[in-house]
Write an enzyme that holds these catalytic residues in place. Structure first.
Site, PDB file in Angstrom:
ATOM      1  N   GLU A   1       4.889  -5.910  -2.623  1.00  0.00           N
ATOM      2  CA  GLU A   1       3.947  -5.792  -1.519  1.00  0.00           C
ATOM      3  C   GLU A   1       4.667  -6.046  -0.201  1.00  0.00           C
ATOM      4  OE1 GLU A   1      -0.356  -6.577  -3.014  1.00  0.00           O
ATOM      5  OE2 GLU A   1       0.535  -8.479  -2.434  1.00  0.00           O
TER       6      GLU A   1
ATOM      7  N   GLY B   1      -6.078  -4.803  -2.171  1.00  0.00           N
ATOM      8  CA  GLY B   1      -6.952  -5.746  -1.490  1.00  0.00           C
ATOM      9  C   GLY B   1      -8.191  -5.037  -0.977  1.00  0.00           C
ATOM     10  N   GLY B   2      -8.172  -4.660   0.287  1.00  0.00           N
ATOM     11  CA  GLY B   2      -9.344  -4.103   0.971  1.00  0.00           C
ATOM     12  C   GLY B   2     -10.093  -3.031   0.188  1.00  0.00           C
TER      13      GLY B   2
ATOM     14  N   ASN C   1      -7.348  -7.351  -5.935  1.00  0.00           N
ATOM     15  CA  ASN C   1      -7.239  -8.729  -5.470  1.00  0.00           C
ATOM     16  C   ASN C   1      -8.309  -8.907  -4.396  1.00  0.00           C
ATOM     17  OD1 ASN C   1      -6.584 -11.175  -4.348  1.00  0.00           O
ATOM     18  ND2 ASN C   1      -4.574 -10.543  -3.554  1.00  0.00           N
ATOM     19  N   TRP C   2      -9.365  -9.598  -4.767  1.00  0.00           N
ATOM     20  CA  TRP C   2     -10.507  -9.724  -3.833  1.00  0.00           C
ATOM     21  C   TRP C   2     -10.233 -10.736  -2.732  1.00  0.00           C
ATOM     22  CZ3 TRP C   2     -15.347  -9.945  -7.640  1.00  0.00           C
ATOM     23  CH2 TRP C   2     -15.378  -8.749  -8.374  1.00  0.00           C
TER      24      TRP C   2
HETATM   25  P1  13P Z   1      -4.575  -4.492   1.146  1.00  0.00           P
HETATM   26  O1  13P Z   1      -4.788  -3.481   0.041  1.00  0.00           O
HETATM   27  O2  13P Z   1      -5.834  -4.910   1.812  1.00  0.00           O
HETATM   28  O3  13P Z   1      -3.511  -4.028   2.097  1.00  0.00           O
HETATM   29  O4  13P Z   1      -3.990  -5.818   0.443  1.00  0.00           O
HETATM   30  C1  13P Z   1      -2.920  -5.724  -0.423  1.00  0.00           C
HETATM   31  C2  13P Z   1      -2.731  -7.025  -1.100  1.00  0.00           C
HETATM   32  O5  13P Z   1      -2.331  -7.998  -0.486  1.00  0.00           O
HETATM   33  C3  13P Z   1      -3.099  -7.129  -2.519  1.00  0.00           C
HETATM   34  O6  13P Z   1      -2.637  -8.294  -3.085  1.00  0.00           O
END
Ligand code: 13P
Length: 250
Positions: A166, A233-234, A9-10
């Site tokens: 999440e 995400g990151g 998820n960018w």
């Molecule tokens: P991170 O991997 O940056 O913690 O984000 C998770 C997220 O919200 C994916 O949808």
């Protein structure tokens, strides 16, 4: 046997030109991966990224969509537009949409049903805040979001639903749920799906974990019986780390 599903998820990162350059690198780097893979660029980058990943082993995901098909909804993106671009899945109910944009369970439910109606996979996100976890309410919050978000989704339609657990306190914070804590909630969510549908549906449904997943912790998380993938995400924003995540089993 559930196939592991790793998704990036960018969020609101990468301009369309950056996204295209990055997607080209990913196509090369991920071509031998045997996990199911998705990338979800911003809406602005969907069209050019669709061209880049066409014919590859990566599917295209969107990060949100409107709850209705068309009409006077300035600034929104319709499911019909996403489909036309080759989008196969859409992330819905992300905690950032719930917290920053006030999306309710009812709105998310409307989006989930609309996505399914048009043949898209709904990557349906749930998860508790730190306050809720500390109050011992993690499971109840997830159960409630599950029940409301999947209201009137039939057992047959559950083929088009992926659940992403999440925990809000783990998103972008570097704090990951321990594999054991994550597993406990995943197992409970699967139990909830069994209660709402059937054992068969529960055994089939993919439940991703999201929240500070990175190359250093992905293996232990994926080793848990009820964790079937990651929504990342990151660590999905760099070729090297996303490739390491996609190839965690090699
Ligand atoms: P991170 O991997 O940056 O913690 O984000 C998770 C997220 O919200 C994916 O949808």
């Amino acid at each position: 046997m559930r196939k592991t599903f790793i998704a990036g998820n960018w969020k609101m990162n990468k301009t369309p030109s950056e996204a295209v350059a990055f997607a080209k690198e990913l196509v090369k780097s991920l071509k031998d991966s045997d996990t199911k893979l998705m990338i979800a660029p911003s809406t602005a980058a969907l069209a050019p990224v669709a061209d880049v990943i066409k014919g590859s082993n990566i599917i295209l995901g969107a990060q949100n969509m409107a709850s209705v098909e068309d009409g006077a909804h300035t600034g929104e993106t319709s499911v019909l537009m996403l489909k036309d671009l080759g989008v196969e899945a859409v992330i819905l109910g992300h905690s950032e949409r719930r917290a920053i944009y006030g999306e309710s369970d009812e709105l998310i439910n409307a989006k989930v049903k609309l996505a399914i109606k048009h043949g898209l996979t709904a990557v349906f996100c749930i998860g508790e805040t730190l306050e809720e976890r500390e109050a011992g309410k993690a499971e109840t919050v997830c159960f409630d979001q599950t029940e409301k978000g999947l209201k009137d989704v039939s057992a047959a339609e559950m083929d088009k639903v992926v659940i992403a657990y999440e925990p809000v306190w783990a998103i972008g914070t570097g704090k990951t749920a321990s594999p054991e804590d994550a597993q406990a909630i995943h197992k409970a969510i699967r139990g909830k799906i069994e209660q709402l549908y059937s054992k068969e549906v529960a055994e089939k449904v993919i439940i991703q974990y999201g929240g500070s997943v990175k190359p250093s912790n992905v293996k232990d998380l994926m080793a848990q019986a009820d964790i079937d993938g990651g929504l990342i995400g990151g660590a999905s924003l760099e070729v090297e780390s996303f490739t390491a995540l996609a190839n965690y089993n090699k």
